[in-house]
Scaffold this motif. Sequence first.
Motif, mmCIF file in Angstrom:
data_model
loop_
_atom_site.group_PDB
_atom_site.id
_atom_site.type_symbol
_atom_site.label_atom_id
_atom_site.label_comp_id
_atom_site.label_asym_id
_atom_site.label_seq_id
_atom_site.Cartn_x
_atom_site.Cartn_y
_atom_site.Cartn_z
ATOM 1 N N GLY A 85 14.951 2.969 7.130
ATOM 2 C CA GLY A 85 15.042 3.072 8.585
ATOM 3 C C GLY A 85 14.072 2.193 9.345
ATOM 4 O O GLY A 85 14.142 2.140 10.578
ATOM 5 N N VAL A 86 13.173 1.500 8.650
ATOM 6 C CA VAL A 86 12.175 0.679 9.338
ATOM 7 C C VAL A 86 12.234 -0.765 8.850
ATOM 8 O O VAL A 86 11.213 -1.464 8.805
ATOM 9 C CB VAL A 86 10.753 1.270 9.186
ATOM 10 N N GLY A 87 13.419 -1.235 8.514
ATOM 11 C CA GLY A 87 13.599 -2.615 8.112
ATOM 12 C C GLY A 87 12.812 -2.953 6.873
ATOM 13 O O GLY A 87 12.851 -2.235 5.874
ATOM 14 N N TYR A 88 12.075 -4.072 6.936
ATOM 15 C CA TYR A 88 11.244 -4.495 5.806
ATOM 16 C C TYR A 88 9.850 -3.876 5.851
ATOM 17 O O TYR A 88 9.036 -4.127 4.943
ATOM 18 C CB TYR A 88 11.104 -6.016 5.795
ATOM 19 N N ALA A 89 9.540 -3.114 6.869
ATOM 20 C CA ALA A 89 8.216 -2.500 6.954
ATOM 21 C C ALA A 89 8.001 -1.530 5.791
ATOM 22 O O ALA A 89 8.948 -0.887 5.310
ATOM 23 C CB ALA A 89 8.055 -1.766 8.281
ATOM 24 N N GLU A 90 6.762 -1.454 5.351
ATOM 25 C CA GLU A 90 6.364 -0.503 4.304
ATOM 26 C C GLU A 90 5.165 0.278 4.840
ATOM 27 O O GLU A 90 4.005 -0.100 4.651
ATOM 28 C CB GLU A 90 6.016 -1.238 3.012
ATOM 29 N N LEU A 91 5.466 1.356 5.553
ATOM 30 C CA LEU A 91 4.407 2.117 6.212
ATOM 31 C C LEU A 91 3.498 2.760 5.164
ATOM 32 O O LEU A 91 3.978 3.328 4.171
ATOM 33 C CB LEU A 91 5.017 3.187 7.111
ATOM 34 N N PRO A 92 2.191 2.690 5.358
ATOM 35 C CA PRO A 92 1.273 3.277 4.378
ATOM 36 C C PRO A 92 1.364 4.800 4.375
ATOM 37 O O PRO A 92 1.841 5.415 5.326
ATOM 38 C CB PRO A 92 -0.099 2.803 4.860
ATOM 39 N N PRO A 93 0.901 5.449 3.297
ATOM 40 C CA PRO A 93 0.885 6.913 3.270
ATOM 41 C C PRO A 93 0.126 7.461 4.474
ATOM 42 O O PRO A 93 -0.905 6.918 4.875
ATOM 43 C CB PRO A 93 0.155 7.231 1.958
ATOM 44 N N HIS A 94 0.660 8.545 5.051
ATOM 45 C CA HIS A 94 0.069 9.034 6.305
ATOM 46 C C HIS A 94 -0.656 10.364 6.175
ATOM 47 O O HIS A 94 -1.478 10.701 7.016
ATOM 48 C CB HIS A 94 1.156 9.150 7.380
ATOM 49 N N GLY A 95 -0.370 11.148 5.166
ATOM 50 C CA GLY A 95 -1.085 12.406 4.966
ATOM 51 C C GLY A 95 -0.833 13.458 6.020
ATOM 52 O O GLY A 95 -1.571 14.448 6.109
#
Length: 348
Positions: A85-95
């Motif tokens: 759902g966020v394209g090529y972004a790889e969001l870091p772990p958020h906790g």
Amino acid sequence: MTHLVMDVDTGIDDSLALLYLLGDSRAQLEAIVCTAGNVPARQVADNTLGWLALAGAGAIEVALGAEVPLSQPLQTTEDTHGPLGVGYAELPPHGRTISGRHAASVWSEAARSHPGEVTGLVTGPLTNLALAVQLDPELPQLLGRLVVMGGALNHPGNTRPTVEWNTAVDPDAAKIVFDRFAGLPAERRPILCPLDLTERIVMTSAHVERLAAASGCAAPERILPSDDRGRRSSADVELIRQLSDAIRFYMEFHRDMGQGFIAHMHDPFAAAVALDPGRAQYRPATLDVELAGRLTRGQIVADWPGPSGAGIWGRPPNADVAADTDPEAFFDALIERIAAVALDGPAR
């Protein structure tokens, strides 16, 4: 200050809408509720929590809502927004954790905590809000205003020839919402931001370059149509790097659809309208939703008032349709607000 409940199916343009609101000191996000749409609902919630963490936002409640539409199978659109759902972004772990409350309860309790002061902003399917008005029939009278991104009125659809994505996912929910919000005073009628206008909100590579520069990136950030497909950003500001990777995917999708190397920013525009209705010009209309059409299920149909003040149906307007705006003034605001988040964190 505007108290807001944001109802999302985070997606790429929902992501920018969220960051826009975080960068505006007038926005008080009471809660964000998540529904299935662009991707499944639990992925929507994870994306939302990920952007909040990356932006350095405080403890904003993120609640899960409907995981399926009211009466039809779920359809999602990873081809448009990427596998997560966020394209090529790889969001870091958020906790961070999802709230224990259901989205429908969040809608009701927020409106009852601040009667007449909460603006509802829906940038995904209307499933959660339909469930909320069934749970709490007084909700339309308790909200200060409702802003909805959706519909294609005098414009081609983006899912079926006359149907826009959000209403295609859950037509029954859209019908319930527009019916239940009928009869409000003119100054509190829901605002609809349809494709007719939001497809004029066209982000280009130049906007991304301006955003990166305003956010303090050391090197120019350019997304070019000549780049290899899927090229990743090397921006030294992580928020911009992740956004750039998301936007690149969205631009590639639009190019694949024959629309040019651009990205329509439907949801951030609706967020801007929620904070500042004066950003658009409006036409009152009576809106209804087609449920039975074999080819048109999910189409929002507008009956426009004539000189006498009544339309063909003889029913009073139940919405104000955003009909015109200054797109570049909007992009100036978008760049300013997201850059502020990148430089200094959320405005509140």
